[in-house]
Design a protein around this motif. Structure first.
Motif, mmCIF file in Angstrom:
data_model
loop_
_atom_site.group_PDB
_atom_site.id
_atom_site.type_symbol
_atom_site.label_atom_id
_atom_site.label_comp_id
_atom_site.label_asym_id
_atom_site.label_seq_id
_atom_site.Cartn_x
_atom_site.Cartn_y
_atom_site.Cartn_z
ATOM 1 N N ALA A 48 0.811 -1.218 0.000
ATOM 2 C CA ALA A 48 0.000 0.000 0.000
ATOM 3 C C ALA A 48 0.847 1.272 0.000
ATOM 4 N N GLY A 49 2.136 1.122 0.305
ATOM 5 C CA GLY A 49 3.031 2.274 0.229
ATOM 6 C C GLY A 49 3.135 3.109 1.481
ATOM 7 N N ARG A 75 -1.125 5.255 -4.973
ATOM 8 C CA ARG A 75 -1.420 3.828 -5.163
ATOM 9 C C ARG A 75 -2.914 3.586 -4.981
ATOM 10 N N ALA A 76 -3.475 4.266 -3.985
ATOM 11 C CA ALA A 76 -4.923 4.134 -3.753
ATOM 12 C C ALA A 76 -5.684 4.593 -4.994
ATOM 13 N N HIS A 77 -5.233 5.683 -5.577
ATOM 14 C CA HIS A 77 -5.910 6.186 -6.774
ATOM 15 C C HIS A 77 -5.781 5.218 -7.947
ATOM 16 N N LYS A 78 -4.728 4.442 -7.942
ATOM 17 C CA LYS A 78 -4.565 3.441 -9.005
ATOM 18 C C LYS A 78 -5.423 2.202 -8.765
ATOM 19 N N GLU A 105 -12.194 12.795 -4.258
ATOM 20 C CA GLU A 105 -10.732 12.969 -4.272
ATOM 21 C C GLU A 105 -10.089 12.052 -5.302
ATOM 22 N N THR A 106 -10.567 10.824 -5.341
ATOM 23 C CA THR A 106 -10.054 9.871 -6.317
ATOM 24 C C THR A 106 -10.325 10.366 -7.737
ATOM 25 N N ARG A 107 -11.517 10.889 -7.932
ATOM 26 C CA ARG A 107 -11.871 11.393 -9.259
ATOM 27 C C ARG A 107 -11.000 12.589 -9.638
ATOM 28 N N LYS A 108 -10.781 13.446 -8.674
ATOM 29 C CA LYS A 108 -9.963 14.632 -8.918
ATOM 30 C C LYS A 108 -8.557 14.220 -9.358
ATOM 31 N N ALA A 109 -8.016 13.224 -8.658
ATOM 32 C CA ALA A 109 -6.675 12.741 -8.990
ATOM 33 C C ALA A 109 -6.617 12.185 -10.414
ATOM 34 N N LYS A 110 -7.744 11.720 -10.889
ATOM 35 C CA LYS A 110 -7.798 11.192 -12.258
ATOM 36 C C LYS A 110 -8.205 12.263 -13.262
ATOM 37 N N MET A 161 -17.686 1.010 -2.389
ATOM 38 C CA MET A 161 -17.851 2.300 -3.061
ATOM 39 C C MET A 161 -16.657 2.633 -3.944
ATOM 40 N N LEU A 162 -15.470 2.330 -3.468
ATOM 41 C CA LEU A 162 -14.255 2.713 -4.204
ATOM 42 C C LEU A 162 -13.927 1.741 -5.340
ATOM 43 N N GLU A 163 -14.520 0.572 -5.289
ATOM 44 C CA GLU A 163 -14.314 -0.439 -6.336
ATOM 45 C C GLU A 163 -12.846 -0.620 -6.705
ATOM 46 N N PRO A 164 -12.012 -0.986 -5.722
ATOM 47 C CA PRO A 164 -10.585 -1.135 -6.003
ATOM 48 C C PRO A 164 -10.307 -2.330 -6.912
ATOM 49 N N LYS A 165 -9.197 -2.262 -7.619
ATOM 50 C CA LYS A 165 -8.779 -3.412 -8.425
ATOM 51 C C LYS A 165 -8.199 -4.465 -7.507
#
Ligand SMILES: Nc1ncnc2c1ncn2[C@@H]1O[C@H](COP(=O)(O)OP(=O)(O)O)[C@@H](O)[C@H]1O
Ligand SMILES: [Mg+2]
Length: 249
Positions: A48-49, A75-78, A105-110, A161-165
């Motif tokens: 996770a870094g 990494r979270a955003h990825k 925040e995740t969307r903003k990063a993308k 909600m975050l639907e991580p890979k």
């Protein structure tokens, strides 16, 4: 999806991970087991870094890219999600509002705009129904007075909600009652798809009665000393970790 090659990591100059090799593909559920202090949480943190951990050798590839230089947030955003073992309490911030912020925040990063309110509501409704989370829970203050089961429900909701890979669930087991175990297991089973992967870390075999892993790895003294299928977890439950230690002598 995740390829770990000869990973060595240390914390405060103490070597903890001593040559981990692990490959996780989409659609797979991996369980990492091992005695206390074997390095399970360290492995999760390094993937996770988290900053305290230093990679001293080896590579971590996520979707064929080396992620070593990326901060935990990036990494979270990825799409790497690590459940927190000791979630913070945020009085006055509801489960829902916390989630809205995290998603945006995740969307903003993308480089994406904020999620429109109606879309957000739809997503919240969909995921809370899937996980059988009631409305009242969603409006409670984050982690304030949460029981063990409620903390788990909150974590699983965040994951949904975050639907991580790649989701990494580090389960201490201590204080995990059957209710909490079921919440985690139901969540993982329902959120599992051919495109995502899960690493479940657990000391006890118990959780794996509910989550059936495709692969089980045993960590001992910073190394994966044995890998197998779900039967390995049962064997461990039966024979205990001493069995692994004896085999290594
Ligand atoms: N932040 C830290 N500071 C100092 N030592 C740590 C830290 N994190 C882990 N360790 C040490 O690393 C070893 C492995 O710990 P950990 O990864 O938590 O094992 P596990 O999760 O398998 O019980 C232990 O000896 C522990 O004391
Ligand atoms: Mg641990």
């Amino acid at each position: 999806m995740l390829k770990i090659k000869n990973l060595h990591a240390s914390v405060e100059d103490k070597a903890i991970l001593k040559g981990i090799n692990l490959e996780v593909n989409p659609g797979e559920v991996h369980a990492i087991m091992g005695p206390n202090g074997s390095g399970k949480s360290t492995l999760a943190s390094v993937i996770a870094g988290k900053e305290e951990y230093e990679v001293t050798n080896g590579d971590i590839l996520f979707e064929d890219k080396n992620i070593e230089e990326l901060a935990a947030e990036e990494r979270a955003h990825k799409g790497i999600f690590l459940s927190f073992q000791y979630p913070v309490e945020i009085p006055g911030v509801s489960v829902t509002n916390f989630m809205k912020t995290a998603i945006n925040e995740t969307r903003k990063a993308k480089g994406l705009e904020e999620m429109p309110a109606n879309e957000m509501l739809k997503l919240i409704r969909e995921k809370s129904e899937l996980l059988e989370i009631d409305r009242k829970f969603l409006s409670r203050s984050l982690n304030e007075g949460f029981s063990g089961g409620e903390k788990k429900r909150n974590e699983i909701f965040q994951m949904a909600m975050l639907e991580p890979k790649l989701a990494i669930l580090d389960e201490t087991d201590s204080g995990l009652d059957i209710d909490a175990l079921r919440i985690v297991a139901n969540g993982v089973n329902k959120l599992k798809s051919k495109d995502n992967a899960v690493i479940v870390i657990t000391h006890y075999q118990r959780l794996l009665d509910y989550i059936v892993p495709d692969f089980v790895h045993v960590l001992h003294n910073g190394r994966i000393v044995k890998s197998g299928t779900k039967e390995l977890a049962h064997e461990l439950e039966e024979k205990g970790y001493d069995w692994i230690k004896q085999e290594l002598v």
